[in-house]
Scaffold this motif. Structure first.
Motif, PDB file in Angstrom:
ATOM      1  N   VAL A   1       0.841  -1.209   0.000  1.00  0.00           N
ATOM      2  CA  VAL A   1       0.000   0.000   0.000  1.00  0.00           C
ATOM      3  C   VAL A   1       0.874   1.257   0.000  1.00  0.00           C
ATOM      4  O   VAL A   1       0.654   2.191  -0.790  1.00  0.00           O
ATOM      5  CB  VAL A   1      -0.943  -0.015   1.230  1.00  0.00           C
ATOM      6  CG1 VAL A   1      -1.658   1.321   1.371  1.00  0.00           C
ATOM      7  CG2 VAL A   1      -1.956  -1.152   1.104  1.00  0.00           C
ATOM      8  N   VAL A   2       1.903   1.274   0.856  1.00  0.00           N
ATOM      9  CA  VAL A   2       2.774   2.449   0.953  1.00  0.00           C
ATOM     10  C   VAL A   2       3.515   2.690  -0.362  1.00  0.00           C
ATOM     11  O   VAL A   2       3.571   3.820  -0.875  1.00  0.00           O
ATOM     12  CB  VAL A   2       3.777   2.267   2.120  1.00  0.00           C
ATOM     13  CG1 VAL A   2       4.864   3.341   2.078  1.00  0.00           C
ATOM     14  CG2 VAL A   2       3.050   2.311   3.453  1.00  0.00           C
ATOM     15  N   LEU A   3       4.063   1.622  -0.950  1.00  0.00           N
ATOM     16  CA  LEU A   3       4.791   1.779  -2.211  1.00  0.00           C
ATOM     17  C   LEU A   3       3.859   2.212  -3.337  1.00  0.00           C
ATOM     18  O   LEU A   3       4.247   2.989  -4.216  1.00  0.00           O
ATOM     19  CB  LEU A   3       5.495   0.468  -2.584  1.00  0.00           C
ATOM     20  CG  LEU A   3       6.736   0.141  -1.738  1.00  0.00           C
ATOM     21  CD1 LEU A   3       7.251  -1.252  -2.067  1.00  0.00           C
ATOM     22  CD2 LEU A   3       7.836   1.171  -2.001  1.00  0.00           C
ATOM     23  N   SER A   4       2.619   1.717  -3.316  1.00  0.00           N
ATOM     24  CA  SER A   4       1.648   2.107  -4.357  1.00  0.00           C
ATOM     25  C   SER A   4       1.363   3.601  -4.274  1.00  0.00           C
ATOM     26  O   SER A   4       1.345   4.292  -5.302  1.00  0.00           O
ATOM     27  CB  SER A   4       0.346   1.328  -4.189  1.00  0.00           C
ATOM     28  OG  SER A   4       0.592  -0.049  -4.275  1.00  0.00           O
ATOM     29  N   TRP A   5       1.140   4.104  -3.044  1.00  0.00           N
ATOM     30  CA  TRP A   5       0.902   5.540  -2.885  1.00  0.00           C
ATOM     31  C   TRP A   5       2.141   6.334  -3.284  1.00  0.00           C
ATOM     32  O   TRP A   5       2.025   7.411  -3.903  1.00  0.00           O
ATOM     33  CB  TRP A   5       0.512   5.861  -1.437  1.00  0.00           C
ATOM     34  CG  TRP A   5      -0.960   5.698  -1.203  1.00  0.00           C
ATOM     35  CD1 TRP A   5      -1.586   4.700  -0.536  1.00  0.00           C
ATOM     36  CD2 TRP A   5      -1.999   6.581  -1.662  1.00  0.00           C
ATOM     37  NE1 TRP A   5      -2.946   4.871  -0.542  1.00  0.00           N
ATOM     38  CE2 TRP A   5      -3.229   6.027  -1.226  1.00  0.00           C
ATOM     39  CE3 TRP A   5      -2.016   7.759  -2.398  1.00  0.00           C
ATOM     40  CZ2 TRP A   5      -4.452   6.625  -1.504  1.00  0.00           C
ATOM     41  CZ3 TRP A   5      -3.230   8.357  -2.677  1.00  0.00           C
ATOM     42  CH2 TRP A   5      -4.430   7.792  -2.229  1.00  0.00           C
ATOM     43  N   ALA A   6       3.323   5.850  -2.949  1.00  0.00           N
ATOM     44  CA  ALA A   6       4.555   6.545  -3.309  1.00  0.00           C
ATOM     45  C   ALA A   6       4.688   6.641  -4.827  1.00  0.00           C
ATOM     46  O   ALA A   6       5.000   7.718  -5.361  1.00  0.00           O
ATOM     47  CB  ALA A   6       5.765   5.814  -2.716  1.00  0.00           C
ATOM     48  N   MET A   7       4.415   5.557  -5.522  1.00  0.00           N
ATOM     49  CA  MET A   7       4.509   5.583  -6.987  1.00  0.00           C
ATOM     50  C   MET A   7       3.455   6.511  -7.584  1.00  0.00           C
ATOM     51  O   MET A   7       3.703   7.221  -8.555  1.00  0.00           O
ATOM     52  CB  MET A   7       4.362   4.164  -7.541  1.00  0.00           C
ATOM     53  CG  MET A   7       5.602   3.317  -7.351  1.00  0.00           C
ATOM     54  SD  MET A   7       5.542   1.746  -8.193  1.00  0.00           S
ATOM     55  CE  MET A   7       4.515   0.825  -7.078  1.00  0.00           C
ATOM     56  N   PHE A   8       2.248   6.515  -6.980  1.00  0.00           N
ATOM     57  CA  PHE A   8       1.180   7.399  -7.450  1.00  0.00           C
ATOM     58  C   PHE A   8       1.598   8.861  -7.316  1.00  0.00           C
ATOM     59  O   PHE A   8       1.424   9.666  -8.241  1.00  0.00           O
ATOM     60  CB  PHE A   8      -0.097   7.118  -6.639  1.00  0.00           C
ATOM     61  CG  PHE A   8      -1.217   8.075  -6.908  1.00  0.00           C
ATOM     62  CD1 PHE A   8      -1.962   7.992  -8.077  1.00  0.00           C
ATOM     63  CD2 PHE A   8      -1.530   9.073  -6.000  1.00  0.00           C
ATOM     64  CE1 PHE A   8      -2.999   8.879  -8.324  1.00  0.00           C
ATOM     65  CE2 PHE A   8      -2.567   9.964  -6.237  1.00  0.00           C
ATOM     66  CZ  PHE A   8      -3.300   9.872  -7.401  1.00  0.00           C
ATOM     67  N   LEU A   9       2.184   9.205  -6.159  1.00  0.00           N
ATOM     68  CA  LEU A   9       2.570  10.596  -5.921  1.00  0.00           C
ATOM     69  C   LEU A   9       3.761  11.009  -6.784  1.00  0.00           C
ATOM     70  O   LEU A   9       3.839  12.143  -7.255  1.00  0.00           O
ATOM     71  CB  LEU A   9       2.891  10.801  -4.434  1.00  0.00           C
ATOM     72  CG  LEU A   9       1.675  10.646  -3.503  1.00  0.00           C
ATOM     73  CD1 LEU A   9       2.105  10.671  -2.049  1.00  0.00           C
ATOM     74  CD2 LEU A   9       0.632  11.721  -3.776  1.00  0.00           C
ATOM     75  N   ILE A  10       4.698  10.074  -7.013  1.00  0.00           N
ATOM     76  CA  ILE A  10       5.859  10.383  -7.861  1.00  0.00           C
ATOM     77  C   ILE A  10       5.426  10.597  -9.313  1.00  0.00           C
ATOM     78  O   ILE A  10       5.930  11.479 -10.011  1.00  0.00           O
ATOM     79  CB  ILE A  10       6.894   9.243  -7.771  1.00  0.00           C
ATOM     80  CG1 ILE A  10       7.559   9.260  -6.394  1.00  0.00           C
ATOM     81  CG2 ILE A  10       7.946   9.368  -8.858  1.00  0.00           C
ATOM     82  CD1 ILE A  10       8.364   8.019  -6.098  1.00  0.00           C
TER      83      ILE A  10
END
Lengths: 59, 131
Positions: A48-57
């Motif tokens: 979940v955290v990595l998915s949000w990080a990729m979304f924001l990047i």
């Protein structure tokens, strides 16, 4: 045939892998459950955290 | 006065039965040692992961053309009899064509790797390295 979403596949992967890790990495049944639950939380939580990080990047 | 400390005595005879049984059948090594609960959970988890991978049309590797294929083939071989039966029955896709098939390929490879971990755990129990 079975066509899960990516998140469903992540949860299934985390569940099965955590059960095996819990049984093989600890000796006491109570410790097995605690370690398995911890592994599940880390697998699912990091996805979940990595998915949000990729979304924001990507924005 | 000298005191003697008890030393761990290695069990005599063939010690790799649990390791081999665990590789051939997920949880088989634990069944052999009478650890029925752990064995059933391992069978359900590893077997479930393998068959879900097949249901997702995951690829079952038969040959290796590069290093990544070779690593995946080693992972698939970890499934023991499940891999042999799937090869004989022609289960699994020959190539990855849909997104879920890529998840399935990973499920099958990881099921094999987890089965190796479970088999080594059974061996550790059998020789007394793990309680």
């Amino acid at each position: 045939m079975f066509h899960p979403s990516h998140f469903t596949a992540v949860l299934l992967f985390a569940l099965f892998t955590s059960v095996v890790f819990g049984i093989t990495m600890r000796s006491d049944p109570k410790q097995m459950v605690r370690y398995g639950a911890w592994c599940f939380l880390l697998f699912a939580g990091s996805a979940v955290v990595l998915s949000w990080a990729m979304f924001l990047i990507a924005r | 006065m000298a005191t003697t400390t008890p030393k761990a005595v290695a069990p005599a005879g063939f010690q790799y039965g649990a390791l081999i049984a665990g590789w051939l059948i997920p949880g088989g090594g634990h069944f052999l040692l009478g650890k029925w609960g752990r064995g059933l959970l391992l069978l359900a988890s590893i077997g479930g992961m393998f068959f879900l991978g097949l249901a997702m049309q995951g690829k079952v590797y038969t040959s290796a053309h590069d290093i990544l294929d070779l690593l995946a083939l080693v992972g698939d071989l970890g499934n023991g009899l499940l891999f042999l039966v799937s090869r004989l029955a022609g289960w699994g896709a020959d190539s990855v064509q849909v997104t879920s098939a890529d998840y399935g390929r990973a499920f099958i490879v990881v099921a094999g790797l987890l089965n190796i971990i479970a088999a080594v755990d059974a061996h550790s129990l059998a020789i007394g390295r793990k309680k």
